[in-house]
Design an enzyme around this catalytic site. Structure first.
Site, PDB file in Angstrom:
ATOM      1  N   CYS A 308     -22.269  11.881   0.190  1.00 39.80           N
ATOM      2  CA  CYS A 308     -22.126  12.566  -1.099  1.00 39.80           C
ATOM      3  C   CYS A 308     -23.398  12.428  -1.927  1.00 39.80           C
ATOM      4  CB  CYS A 308     -20.942  11.980  -1.863  1.00 39.80           C
ATOM      5  SG  CYS A 308     -20.577  12.856  -3.392  1.00 39.80           S
ATOM      6  N   ARG A 406     -13.679  23.072  -3.900  1.00 41.23           N
ATOM      7  CA  ARG A 406     -13.604  21.638  -4.206  1.00 41.23           C
ATOM      8  C   ARG A 406     -14.632  21.269  -5.266  1.00 41.23           C
ATOM      9  NH1 ARG A 406     -14.948  16.325  -2.953  1.00 41.23           N
ATOM     10  NH2 ARG A 406     -13.131  15.027  -2.436  1.00 41.23           N
TER      11      ARG A 406
END
Length: 494
Positions: A308, A406
């Site tokens: 991430c 998302r």
């Protein structure tokens, strides 16, 4: 106004303090809660990522005692099929067995067996107005091997001299009937001969192999699935519910947003008994609002994952240990379970996350290297690796059913129109999932023994942390030595 609120810590910043103990690791109990109504026998959840969780890994993890959340980078039908595959893999009694009508052909049976990976199909009359199915026979893969023409009716090869049992039979009695008659499938009927279920010898054997498997009230493995906030989300939820899903995760990078709150409320309004996980969040205010919307569990983690880049690209996030602690304070008020999502590298991090207030941990990279993950296997310089990518990576967002929602980004045909918050990479292959889980749970049990606690609840309530320096972290890892053989639960590449 003071802009700097407080110092925030993550797993490598602290250690659990050992305490007096009369508890051995083997005496500890690691059962925990996933949601308000779902318990797991081990507090491990696999991430809803397209290189981590599909049916094969979800089955393996549920058999080990945890639960997998099947990713949503799939068509609605395919995601529902993946859930159904998990639910049908192991059952006490299969309540709605796949069946064929008498006018079906042998080719129909072959197609059905291949599609659902099954070896036997009950044959029934067309349903009565009340929907009842009168049992007429059964066809197995052995029957199919004895025929030359696939165009013949199924009735020409099916077995009609059936061994059956009545509703209410227990599994021990069913096993005895299967053994005495040397058959693999026992058909369950009511007093009128209508088909009510199916018990397989294979399922009974599977129950013995994995006594700690995470199962629903019908003896089926539990399975979760991710959904987003797109216009077709309720169609996806409908299909997942029809497939038997136990829990859906409204999966976004920023769970404290109105779109997520609305989606949670919409799902709970239509399916009040369906368990809903919502996330991801990092503040107590977010937990409070999601619980008010109807969430049955809250997922904590903004940017801690190994793949991430949210904290770098957006400059937003919260170190994971502090995020868990802050959110746990709010979750405790309503007794809502927390799932710590991301940042787990070693089994010690699991213990720290649970001690900080989480009820379970969700992991991606830890499971992505297992044989059961759907990621591509790569051979590089003589070593095996598995492909692993973030759901915020360009590749994941660009899929036909991609994860752009998302990250609250519109679908685009041009990849350059996306602003990725994740990367694509590879991680070392780790072998079978059950071996990885064994080491993770072994490490957690060891931590509980050091801290003198028997349960996850005691781990949360009766432990303390100390903050360590960078020198303390270096001292914690192997040092002043060249590692010649890696341990199964420690790697310098973690």
């Amino acid at each position: 106004m003071d802009k700097i609120l407080y110092d925030a810590l993550t797993f490598d910043d602290v250690l659990l303090v050992p305490a007096y103990s009369n508890v051995l690791p083997k005496e500890t109990v690691v059962k925990s809660r996933l949601t308000r109504q779902i318990e797991v026998n081990i507090p491990l959840v696999s991430a809803a990522m397209d290189t981590v969780t599909e049916a094969e890994l979800a089955i393996a993890l549920a058999r080990a005692g945890g639960i997998g959340i099947i990713h949503k980078n799939l068509s609605i039908d395919e995601q529902a099929r993946q859930v159904a595959k998990v639910k049908r893999f192991e059952s006490g009694i299969i309540r709605n067995p796949i069946h064929l009508f008498e006018d079906a052909t042998i080719q129909d049976a072959i197609d059905l067996m291949i599609r659902h990976s099954i070896s036997g199909i009950p044959v029934v009359e067309h349903p009565t107005p009340e929907g009842c199915l009168l049992l007429k026979g059964i066809v197995t893969n052995r029957d199919l091997r004895m025929t030359a023409s696939s165009d013949e009716k199924i009735t020409t090869i099916m077995t009609t001299n059936l061994v059956t049992a009545k509703e209410g039979i227990d599994l021990l009695t069913a096993e005895d009937i299967l053994m005495r008659n040397k058959i693999e499938k026992l058909l369950i009927i009511d007093d009128n001969g209508y088909l009510k279920g199916l018990i397989t010898f294979k399922d009974i054997q599977k129950r013995k192999q994995c006594p700690d498997a995470c199962k629903d009230s019908q003896g089926r493995l539990r399975a979760g699935a991710a959904v987003g906030i797109r216009a077709n989300t309720m169609s996806r939820v409908d299909a997942l519910v029809a497939a038997g899903v136990d829990v859906v995760a409204v999966d976004t990078a920023h769970g404290h947003s109105q779109a997520v709150l609305d989606m949670v409320a919409t799902i709970k309004q239509k399916y009040p008994e369906l368990q809903v996980i919502a996330g991801n969040v990092a503040t107590p205010e977010a937990v409070r609002d999601l619980v008010k919307a109807g969430a049955d569990a809250v997922k904590v983690g903004i940017g801690p994952g190994s793949i991430c880049t949210t904290r770098i690209v957006a400059g937003v996030g919260m170190p994971q240990l502090t995020a868990i602690m802050k959110c746990a304070e709010e979750a405790k008020k309503t007794d809502i379970p927390l799932i710590a999502d991301g940042g787990i590298k070693y089994s010690g991090d699991i213990a720290k996350a649970l001690a900080a207030g989480a009820d379970s941990v969700m992991m991606g990279s830890v499971f992505a290297g297992t044989d059961e993950s759907p990621g591509e296997t790569i051979l590089y310089e003589g070593r095996r690796f598995k492909a692993y990518r973030g759901m915020g990576s360009l590749g994941a967002m660009s899929e036909p059913e991609g994860s752009s929602d998302r990250y609250f980004q519109d679908v685009s045909a041009e990849t350059k129109k996306y602003v990725p918050e994740g990367i694509e990479g590879r991680i070392p292959a780790k072998g079978k999932l059950d071996e990885v889980v064994y080491q993770l749970i072994g490490g957690l049990k060891s931590a509980m023994g050091y801290c003198g606690v028997r349960t996850i609840t005691e781990l949360k309530e009766n432990t303390r942390f100390v903050r360590i320096t960078s020198a303390g972290l270096r001292e914690s890892h192997p040092h002043d030595v060249m590692i010649t053989k890696e341990a199964p639960n420690y790697s310098t590449s973690a």
